[in-house]
Motif scaffolding. Structure first.
Motif, short mmCIF file in Angstrom:
data_model
loop_
_atom_site.label_atom_id
_atom_site.label_comp_id
_atom_site.label_asym_id
_atom_site.label_seq_id
_atom_site.Cartn_x
_atom_site.Cartn_y
_atom_site.Cartn_z
N SER A 1 -33.32 -16.85 38.83
CA SER A 1 -32.45 -17.74 39.57
C SER A 1 -32.08 -18.93 38.95
CB SER A 1 -32.02 -17.53 41.41
OG SER A 1 -33.31 -18.83 41.43
N GLY A 2 -33.03 -19.13 37.86
CA GLY A 2 -33.22 -20.55 37.69
C GLY A 2 -33.82 -21.80 38.03
N VAL A 3 -34.71 -21.31 39.25
CA VAL A 3 -35.48 -22.43 40.17
C VAL A 3 -37.42 -22.69 39.38
CG1 VAL A 3 -36.48 -23.06 42.27
CG2 VAL A 3 -34.90 -22.22 42.30
N GLU A 4 -37.23 -24.08 38.70
CA GLU A 4 -38.50 -23.82 38.13
C GLU A 4 -39.36 -24.54 39.00
OE1 GLU A 4 -38.25 -27.93 36.11
OE2 GLU A 4 -36.73 -27.37 35.11
N LEU A 5 -40.77 -23.01 39.02
CA LEU A 5 -41.66 -23.07 39.96
C LEU A 5 -43.04 -23.41 40.24
CD1 LEU A 5 -42.34 -21.98 43.08
CD2 LEU A 5 -42.25 -19.84 42.29
N ALA A 6 -43.33 -23.89 40.46
CA ALA A 6 -44.74 -24.11 41.03
C ALA A 6 -45.95 -23.20 41.82
CB ALA A 6 -45.65 -25.23 40.22
N ILE A 7 -46.85 -22.91 41.53
CA ILE A 7 -47.75 -22.10 42.86
C ILE A 7 -49.37 -22.48 42.29
CG2 ILE A 7 -48.41 -20.14 43.41
CD1 ILE A 7 -46.06 -18.96 41.89
N ALA B 1 -45.72 -16.31 33.71
CA ALA B 1 -47.05 -17.59 34.08
C ALA B 1 -48.12 -17.88 33.38
CB ALA B 1 -47.16 -16.82 35.69
N ARG B 2 -48.67 -18.74 33.48
CA ARG B 2 -49.28 -19.96 33.17
C ARG B 2 -50.48 -20.41 34.11
NH1 ARG B 2 -47.97 -22.14 27.99
NH2 ARG B 2 -49.59 -23.29 28.44
N VAL B 3 -51.76 -20.12 33.82
CA VAL B 3 -52.25 -20.49 34.57
C VAL B 3 -53.05 -21.58 34.09
CG1 VAL B 3 -55.25 -20.22 35.96
CG2 VAL B 3 -52.86 -18.63 35.48
N ALA C 1 -44.44 -26.35 30.63
CA ALA C 1 -44.02 -24.52 30.79
C ALA C 1 -42.70 -24.66 31.93
CB ALA C 1 -45.45 -24.50 31.49
N MET C 2 -42.85 -25.29 32.96
CA MET C 2 -41.90 -24.62 33.84
C MET C 2 -40.82 -25.68 33.52
SD MET C 2 -43.81 -27.13 37.34
CE MET C 2 -42.30 -26.50 38.46
N SER C 3 -40.85 -26.90 32.95
CA SER C 3 -38.93 -26.62 31.60
C SER C 3 -38.22 -25.32 31.00
CB SER C 3 -38.86 -28.09 31.25
OG SER C 3 -39.58 -27.76 30.53
N GLU C 4 -39.34 -24.80 31.04
CA GLU C 4 -39.43 -23.80 29.75
C GLU C 4 -39.08 -22.39 30.72
OE1 GLU C 4 -42.72 -23.32 27.81
OE2 GLU C 4 -42.16 -24.37 26.28
N GLY C 5 -38.81 -22.69 31.85
CA GLY C 5 -38.75 -21.18 33.22
C GLY C 5 -39.89 -20.39 33.05
#
Length: 284
Positions: free
Chosen positions: A42-48, A97-99, A120-124
């Protein structure tokens, strides 16, 4: 009105167990990443940030007589395994995803580098932060608060296995009290187990809202992509229909933290199933 642009999701290791007593349940992690994929798409930048309690918990090891620092490092390695599993599950859903690890493990994952994570987040791409803070005696909740502040997220989503904030574990204590509204300071004073005091204090000082919801409810993550409203010093308590207007809100004292329906607090045209704990604050 646009929704959250950048958020951090805190997952407990226990949530990956599903109905199992240990490890990672394939059905459970598949269901989780399906919802995460919808949010990312949906376009949300997500970190976990993910815990490691489904494999090893440092506090338990320390209580059993193990050196606490050693036990905590083992717990960090457990979060690494969970992070790699989550990364692979996301890949299978078509989500890159990147760890990044707080502990150096260059042959497996890249080290934590803040500018690289933000890029990385800004790149989706989803960025999964492993190994907590990289220091013993700090929980992954504290790591989530720290990384959330560093990444400049708008909200931290705390996924749990219960439907709100309680005075005790409702699964162990049926008489546990569920809080509809509680301040950060009161949560710290009452030593509520939803998060540790260090994480609470960091979120309070950085004015980082915390949404607490049940990860077991299907669709709990998906609506957060729609819209959030922080246009004034008022907020709505309790659930509300998507058709309700933004003027239909009630005042909440600045600095308060509320527990209730996620769809009903500082959000509009959005119904996020599961409870919420949020620190509303004044905006211009």
């Amino acid at each position: 009105m646009p929704g959250y642009k950048r958020v951090l999701l805190k997952l407990s290791g226990e949530a990956l167990m599903g109905d199992d007593a240990f490890g990672i349940n394939p059905v459970t992690i598949d269901a989780m990443v399906s919802e995460i994929a919808q949010v990312v798409n949906s376009g949300v930048e997500l970190a976990i940030v993910i815990g490691g309690g489904n494999i090893f918990r440092g506090v338990a090891g320390g209580a059993a007589g193990m050196d606490r620092a050693t036990a905590d490092y083992m717990g960090m390695l457990a979060t690494m395994m969970n992070s790699l599993a989550l990364q692979d599950a996301l890949r299978q859903k078509g989500v890159e995803a990147r760890v990044q690890s707080a502990l150096r493990m260059d042959q497996v994952v890249e080290p934590y580098i803040r500018p690289r994570a933000i890029r990385a987040m800004s790149e989706g791409k989803v960025v999964i932060f492993a190994a907590g803070t990289g220091n013993p005696f700090f929980t992954t909740d504290t790591a989530a608060a720290l990384r959330g502040a560093e990444m400049g997220v708008e909200v931290m989503l705390k996924a749990t296995k219960v439907d709100g904030i309680y005075s005790a574990d409702p699964k162990k204590d049926p008489s546990a009290t569920r809080y509809d509204q509680i301040s950060f300071n009161e949560a710290i004073a009452k030593n509520l187990a939803v998060m540790d005091a260090t994480a609470f204090a960091l979120c309070r000082d950085q004015k980082l809202p915390i949404n607490v919801f049940s990860i077991l409810k299907s669709g709990a993550l998906n609506p957060m992509k729609t819209s959030s409203v922080l246009s004034s010093s008022v907020a709505r308590l309790g659930p509300f229909d998507a058709a309700e207007k933004l003027t239909d809100r009630v005042a909440v004292d600045p600095g308060a933290m509320v527990s209730g329906s996620v769809g009903g607090v500082l959000m509009a045209n959005c119904v996020l199933s599961g409870p919420l704990m949020l620190r509303p604050h004044l905006l211009p």
